[in-house]
Motif scaffolding. Structure first.
Motif, short mmCIF file in Angstrom:
data_model
loop_
_atom_site.label_atom_id
_atom_site.label_comp_id
_atom_site.label_asym_id
_atom_site.label_seq_id
_atom_site.Cartn_x
_atom_site.Cartn_y
_atom_site.Cartn_z
N ASP A 59 1.79 43.51 -57.28
CA ASP A 59 0.82 42.82 -58.13
C ASP A 59 -0.61 43.18 -57.72
O ASP A 59 -0.84 43.71 -56.64
N ASN A 60 -1.55 42.89 -58.59
CA ASN A 60 -2.98 43.08 -58.32
C ASN A 60 -3.29 44.47 -57.76
O ASN A 60 -4.09 44.61 -56.83
N SER A 61 -2.66 45.46 -58.33
CA SER A 61 -2.95 46.81 -57.89
C SER A 61 -2.59 47.77 -59.01
O SER A 61 -1.98 47.38 -60.00
N VAL A 62 -3.02 49.01 -58.84
CA VAL A 62 -2.71 50.03 -59.82
C VAL A 62 -1.68 50.96 -59.22
O VAL A 62 -1.87 51.49 -58.14
N THR A 63 -0.57 51.12 -59.93
CA THR A 63 0.46 52.05 -59.49
C THR A 63 0.45 53.24 -60.44
O THR A 63 0.51 53.07 -61.66
N ALA A 64 0.32 54.45 -59.86
CA ALA A 64 0.27 55.64 -60.70
C ALA A 64 1.59 56.38 -60.65
O ALA A 64 2.17 56.53 -59.57
N PHE A 65 2.07 56.81 -61.81
CA PHE A 65 3.24 57.70 -61.88
C PHE A 65 2.71 59.09 -62.16
O PHE A 65 2.04 59.31 -63.18
N ASP A 222 -10.01 49.58 -62.75
CA ASP A 222 -10.25 49.07 -61.42
C ASP A 222 -10.63 47.60 -61.45
O ASP A 222 -10.28 46.83 -60.55
N ASP A 223 -11.34 47.22 -62.51
CA ASP A 223 -11.76 45.84 -62.66
C ASP A 223 -10.58 44.93 -63.01
O ASP A 223 -10.45 43.82 -62.51
N LEU A 224 -9.72 45.44 -63.89
CA LEU A 224 -8.61 44.63 -64.41
C LEU A 224 -7.56 44.33 -63.35
O LEU A 224 -6.86 43.33 -63.43
N ARG A 225 -7.45 45.18 -62.35
CA ARG A 225 -6.35 44.99 -61.41
C ARG A 225 -6.55 43.74 -60.56
O ARG A 225 -5.62 43.30 -59.90
#
Lengths: 282, 290
Positions: A59-65, A222-225
């Motif tokens: 949660d509260n993070s950006v996961t990149a594929f 970055d803001d939304l996470r």
């Protein structure tokens, strides 16, 4: 092209000064797990697109594929909100748990899953209606607003969160398709935010945008996470390095490596990852 | 530039010549089509405009030598075409939505599509006979409503076909966007796909109306025609095409003249519908920016 990406990276960082640059921040699994993928295989008819993939999305993070075209990264993304259900012949094995429930469970309505998970597509796809109606679509469909004033409020808040409000507040009644590509992409992000999703899936959200619009979207991500969980599929490794905290590298339908972004980009454990990141293939 | 050999030069001139001949033939074909249309219009106007008077719109058909107009036929046509469109257009739209959004490439949808195409090209006299069997014979008499039903049966496949074609032009990205927001299938269609296709569907409906406004054969066996003023849809009803059919073959000069006027009225009406359909399409496309 690479130089261009470096340039947008620095713009993106200066735009969002509050959080530290994402690359430095990533500690091993910084937040509770939002989505847990366990042993997932996906098929389109006879063709198998994913082989036994397991990973956790915090949660509260950006996961990149990341990975080359056809590596299965978009397929996995579309499994997460059951968009693959809409493709005839598509089938998923394995378990995808979101907040403790199996989203493929027999009693689960895919519509309910999609209501909690927003999705942004490769090409901006505002509906052919006004800016206001685009953002109000979700709240109207799910009856989230009790009054017109309430709906106005949701629309404004969503557009503000998508960093589009200032540009469109005087023309909310104008067609969404009249906006520029980057604005359209922020409009569909606002449209997704309007139903307060806990997860936002982004399928190469910047691939149709110019570098400046890309920088806008990246700053926004970055803001939304801070209060959502974001999963982004990207072709640009520079983008993955800039916006994500966790990176998962896919190759030919298999998950090769998944870990904190800075680790994947500096000291990958698998040679194949190293080769891809340094541009030896893909 | 490289010097052309005589062989390649000959080939070049031959290609140029073929190009000119083909372009000329296309132009000729277009000119023939246009001039035929122009001739029809000119004939209609020159023969029909003379009979145009207030009486045409205010008086019903009368005995030869007693004056009279086409008021009952005009109103009868409006009622039957209006009812026909009201029955046929929604049915056709639903068929089109089914084919494009629900059935897609399933076996049943393919059968429906095939049958619809047959219906689209079925001779209209056959449709008249069919409606005679189901809506005239069992009820013991010709009626306006039977006429409307036969017109609806002609309009329905046209609207179904155009609706499907237009819906298929709506980008899949709109549907995906709506599905990803948690819309159900019927919401995707009602709130996103149909509004996006509205202009095109409206055009299809207007063209179908234009088509049924001029139909004569199906009305012969259903509403029959009526020389008196009547707006009762359970009774035989007059219509412009049938009035033209009856009057044009009559030996009376004033009836023939009225037939021309009636033909002019239908043609102008159809022309207006076509123009309107162009505008409706452009206006909606402009509003949505698509």
């Amino acid at each position: 092209m690479v130089l261009m990406n470096e340039a947008t990276a620095s713009t993106a960082r200066t735009d969002v000064s509050k959080p530290a640059p994402p690359v430095q921040r990533a500690a091993p699994v910084p937040a509770p797990v939002r989505i847990s993928v366990a042993g997932v295989s996906a098929f389109y008819g006879e063709k198998q697109a994913l082989f036994n993939v397991s990973l956790d999305v915090p949660d509260n993070s950006v996961t990149a594929f990341i990975g080359a075209s056809g590596c299965g990264k978009s397929t996995l993304l579309r499994c997460l909100n059951r968009m693959n259900d809409t493709i005839p012949g598509a089938r998923v094995d394995g378990r995808i748990m979101m907040d403790g429930t199996d989203i493929n469970g027999p009693e689960i309505d895919p519509v309910q899953v999609r209501t909690r998970i927003g999705m942004v597509f490769q090409k901006p796809n505002p509906f052919p209606m006004s800016i206001y109606d685009n953002v109000a679509y979700g709240p109207r469909t799910h009856r989230l607003a009790s009054s017109r004033a309430d709906l106005d409020d949701i629309v404004e808040r969503s557009l503000r969160r998508a960093a589009l409000w200032e540009e469109v507040k005087d023309r909310l009644g104008k067609p969404g398709l009249g906006l520029s590509g980057g604005q359209q992409q922020r409009l569909v992000i606002a449209r997704a935010l309007a139903v307060s999703p806990t997860v936002i899936l982004m399928d190469e959200p910047c691939s149709a945008l110019d570098p400046i619009a890309t920088a806008h979207i990246e700053a926004l991500i970055d803001d939304l996470r801070n209060n959502t969980c974001i999963v982004i599929v990207t072709h640009s490794m520079a983008q993955a390095a800039r916006v994500s905290q966790i990176t998962a590298f896919f190759h030919m339908g298999r998950l090769v490596e998944c870990g904190p972004t800075d680790q994947i980009f500096t000291t990958p454990k698998v040679e194949q990852t190293q080769d891809y990141i340094t541009g030896r293939f893909g | 530039m490289r010097q052309l050999t005589s062989a390649s030069r000959a080939r070049y001139f031959r290609r140029q010549l073929t190009d000119r001949i083909m372009s000329g033939l296309c132009l000729l074909a277009a000119a023939i089509g246009l001039s035929l249309l122009g001739l029809i219009l000119w004939m209609l106007f020159s023969n029909g405009i003379g009979g145009l008077s207030v009486a045409v719109f205010t008086q019903s058909m009368a005995q030869p030598g007693a004056g009279g107009g086409l008021a009952n036929a005009i109103v009868g046509s409006l009622i039957q075409v209006g009812l026909g469109a009201m029955i046929g257009a929604p049915l056709g739209m639903m068929v089109g939505v089914y084919l494009s959004e629900v059935g897609k490439d399933s076996l049943f949808a393919s059968i429906v599509r095939f049958v619809n195409d047959i219906l689209l090209s079925a001779p209209s006299v056959l449709i008249g006979l069919f409606v005679y069997q189901i809506a005239v014979a069992p009820f013991g008499g010709f009626s306006g409503i039977a006429g409307a039903i036969s017109l609806a049966l002609i309009a329905m496949p046209i609207v179904a076909r155009t609706t499907e074609d237009i819906l298929r032009l709506v980008p899949q990205a709109y549907r995906d966007g709506a599905i990803a927001l948690g819309s159900r299938e019927n919401e995707v269609v009602r709130k996103v796909v149909l509004p996006a296709a509205f202009g095109g569907i409206l055009t299809g409906v207007l063209l179908a109306v234009a088509r049924i406004a001029g139909e004569t054969a199906p009305l012969l066996f259903t509403s029959l025609g009526n020389t008196n003023w009547s707006t009762d849809i359970t009774q035989p009803m007059a219509s412009l095409p049938i009035a033209i059919y009856r009057y044009a073959g009559s030996p009376y000069g004033e009836w023939v003249s009225l037939a021309w006027t009636g033909a002019l009225l239908i043609t102008v009406g159809v022309l207006l519908l076509n123009i309107l359909s162009r505008f409706s399409h452009a206006a909606v496309a402009g509003r949505t920016g698509g």
